[in-house]
Structures are given as structure tokens and as C-alpha cells.
Design a protein around this motif. Structure first.
Motif, PDB file in Angstrom:
ATOM      1  N   GLN A  78      -0.661  -2.934  -2.360  1.00  0.00           N
ATOM      2  CA  GLN A  78      -1.397  -3.741  -3.329  1.00  0.00           C
ATOM      3  C   GLN A  78      -1.197  -3.212  -4.749  1.00  0.00           C
ATOM      4  N   ARG A  79      -1.271  -1.922  -4.895  1.00  0.00           N
ATOM      5  CA  ARG A  79      -1.095  -1.350  -6.227  1.00  0.00           C
ATOM      6  C   ARG A  79       0.342  -1.529  -6.711  1.00  0.00           C
ATOM      7  N   LYS A  82       0.911  -5.144  -7.804  1.00  0.00           N
ATOM      8  CA  LYS A  82       0.279  -5.390  -9.106  1.00  0.00           C
ATOM      9  C   LYS A  82       1.149  -4.855 -10.237  1.00  0.00           C
ATOM     10  N   ALA A  86       3.082  -7.160 -13.092  1.00  0.00           N
ATOM     11  CA  ALA A  86       2.745  -6.973 -14.501  1.00  0.00           C
ATOM     12  C   ALA A  86       3.991  -6.773 -15.363  1.00  0.00           C
TER      13      ALA A  86
END
Length: 317
Positions: A78-79, A82, A86
Motif C-alpha cells: 500500500q505504501r 501510494k 504520487a
């Protein structure tokens, strides 16, 4: 050719020290298999989801990705998703411009490792992996391998020569970290100095084996104001010296953050992580004073007592 009876055991000892532990500097290569798996997830302009990254990158990953996963690096799918979402163009640039250049760096890696084999033949040379992380780290080291995060070492606009210089620095610097102990009681007791020497010794030895001072812009900034920097370092060192044995608390201190872990938040007008430079200068002074230079280098790697190293170096005195 015949060798003397004295020379033969010496040759056997040297070759055993170099080739009997770690990787062979003559055949070492850069393992980019996981980086290629990541790149495949971004083909045709795709921005991979957390599920795609989990199944196609983190699951079945090699040891390099596993070393690179704990916080503050990848952490989890998940990190990572992200971070990629970005700044997808950052990852695309590294995939397009620098991933294909890794094979050309093989000769640089081998030259650096051959230099280390001559400098500290008793130390095992680590395997090396190139991976993609969450944009938070250019490199780290485990016990027997170093791992480099390509999206950090190859930001958009990086030229081939800049990439080569950066990677040579990481090859050398992270190798030293594979030989160093973690936060020993002696380092915790004098935390700022211990961190400066941990990183500074790695930069000093990297200078020896590459012939280039890491981060030359930082070096050019620091040298004209060395005396005042040392005074500021000493004030911060004393402010946290012996104040805690909680690493997280020490790292969060503004006295620590002035010197480390501050890229993007360094004091106004300062380069990031000026503490590396301070530690490098202490290491240089320690070896310069030593009657046995090789023994001095071994002592810097072992770093059993940072305060004793500083005192013996005569630095700042």
C-alpha cells in the motif's frame, strides 16, 4: 615460474582472504532481477495498484527487496503503491534511462571491489541488488549484501555520468556498512559522534577506493567553515550525549536532525546530512595520525569507542 617457499604461503593466504568469503571481485555482478520485475508492472504507462505490486513484486522477491522492505523504506504494498502513484514519472525515468545502464557499471563495481580486496582483504565483499523502493532511501545494507533504490539514485534529469558517479559512491559506501556493527552501547552513549563516524568512515573509505570525495558540493560548502561547523557539532553532541538509550528519541532530537536524516529539511543554507562530512574528516585525521594505516582503518570499521577515536585523531583540538 618458481616461487620461493616463503612466497607461496603468502599467496595462498591472500587469495583465501579475498576469494574465500563474500563475492569474488572479479566476477561480482549487479542483480537487477527484482528491478526488472517492477519495471514490467509499469510497462505501457501503467501505474501499478497495491495488489499488483504485492503479487508481481513483493511476493517471491529476492533478498534485496526483503532488506529494503522494513520502515522507513517500502514498508508494504500500500505504501509503495501510494509512492508510485504520487510520482510515476520519477519511476518511469529511472526505468527508461538508468535501469538499462546497470550492465555498463559492472566494471566500476569490480574495480571498487578489487580496491577493497587490497585494502581490507579479511573483509567479505557483499552481493549487490538494485531494486525500486518508496522514494525514501538510496541504499542500505544487510550482513552480506548492499541494496540500492534506483528511483532515488536516478531522479529525473540525471545524466549518464551523474548516474555513474552516484552509483560508484553507493557501491563503495554501502559496502562499508555491511562490515559495521549496529547501535552498540558505546555508540548510543555518544550518539551524534557515533552516527557521524559510522557514516563518515564509509565516506572516507569510499574516497580511498573511488578516488572521489562523495558529495563534492557538500565538501566545497563545508571546508571554508570547518572550525565553526565543528563547534556547532560539539554543542549538539553534548546536548544529547548520554541523554537516552532510546534510538527513536535520539533520532527525533533537533540536535541530531541538524546533522542527519534531514534531506529536504536541513538548516537554511546547509546541504543535507552534514554530519557525514564531519565524520569523514575525523576518520581522515585518525588514519593520518596512525603509524599503522591499515590497523587504523580496521579500527575505524570496528568503531568500538567513538570518543576514543576522536581523541586519538586530534581532530578539532
Amino acid at each position: 615460474m618458481k616461487f620461493s617457499k616463503l612466497l607461496l604461503p603468502m599467496l595462498a593466504l591472500w587469495s583465501g582472504a579475498v576469494l574465500g568469503a563474500g563475492v569474488d571481485p572479479l566476477t561480482v555482478d549487479i542483480d537487477a532481477r527484482d528491478a526488472l520485475r517492477f519495471a514490467n508492472l509499469m510497462k505501457d504507462g501503467a501505474v501499478p495498484t497495491a495488489d499488483a505490486l504485492q503479487r508481481g513484486y513483493l511476493d517471491g522477491a529476492g533478498p534485496g527487496v526483503k532488506i529494503f522492505t522494513p520502515a522507513p523504506r517500502i514498508v508494504d504494498a500500500q505504501r509503495l503503491a501510494k509512492a508510485v502513484a504520487a510520482r510515476p514519472d520519477t519511476y518511469r525515468y529511472a526505468i527508461r534511462e538508468c535501469l538499462p545502464r546497470l550492465p555498463a557499471l559492472r566494471s566500476d563495481l569490480r574495480a571498487i571491489y578489487l580496491a577493497f580486496a587490497g585494502l581490507v582483504p579479511e573483509r567479505p565483499l557483499p552481493a549487490i541488488d538494485v531494486v525500486f523502493g518508496a522514494g525514501t532511501s538510496g541504499g542500505t545494507a544487510g550482513d552480506d549484501r548492499q541494496v540500492i533504490g534506483l528511483e532515488v539514485t536516478c531522479p529525473p534529469g540525471t545524466t549518464p555520468e551523474q548516474f555513474r558517479t552516484t552509483m560508484r559512491g553507493f557501491f563503495a559506501h554501502e559496502t562499508v556498512h555491511t562490515w559495521q556493527d549496529g547501535d552498540t552501547p558505546a555508540k548510543l552513549a555518544d550518539f551524534l559522534l557515533g552516527q557521524a563516524l559510522t557514516e563518515g568512515v564509509a565516506d572516507y573509505l569510499a574516497t580511498l577506493v573511488t578516488g572521489t570525495i562523495p558529495h563534492q558540493d557538500r565538501d566545497a560548502w563545508a571546508r571554508p567553515q570547518e572550525a565553526s561547523l565543528w563547534q556547532a557539532f560539539q554543542r549538539d553532541r553534548e546536548a544529547i550525549r548520554g541523554s537516552s538509550d532510546d534510538v527513536n528519541k535520539l533520532v527525533a532530537s533537533p540536535h541530531f536532525r541538524r546533522w542527519f536524516a534531514n534531506c529536504g529539511s536541513a538548516p537554511a543554507g546547509w546541504p543535507c546530512e552534514a554530519g557525514y562530512w564531519v565524520g569523514m574528516r575525523i576518520a581522515e585525521a585518525y588514519v593520518a595520525r596512525g603509524s599503522d594505516k591499515r590497523a587504523a582503518i580496521r579500527e575505524l570499521i570496528e568503531l568500538r569507542d567513538p570518543a576514543a577515536i576522536l581523541k586519538a585523531s586530534g581532530y578539532g583540538g
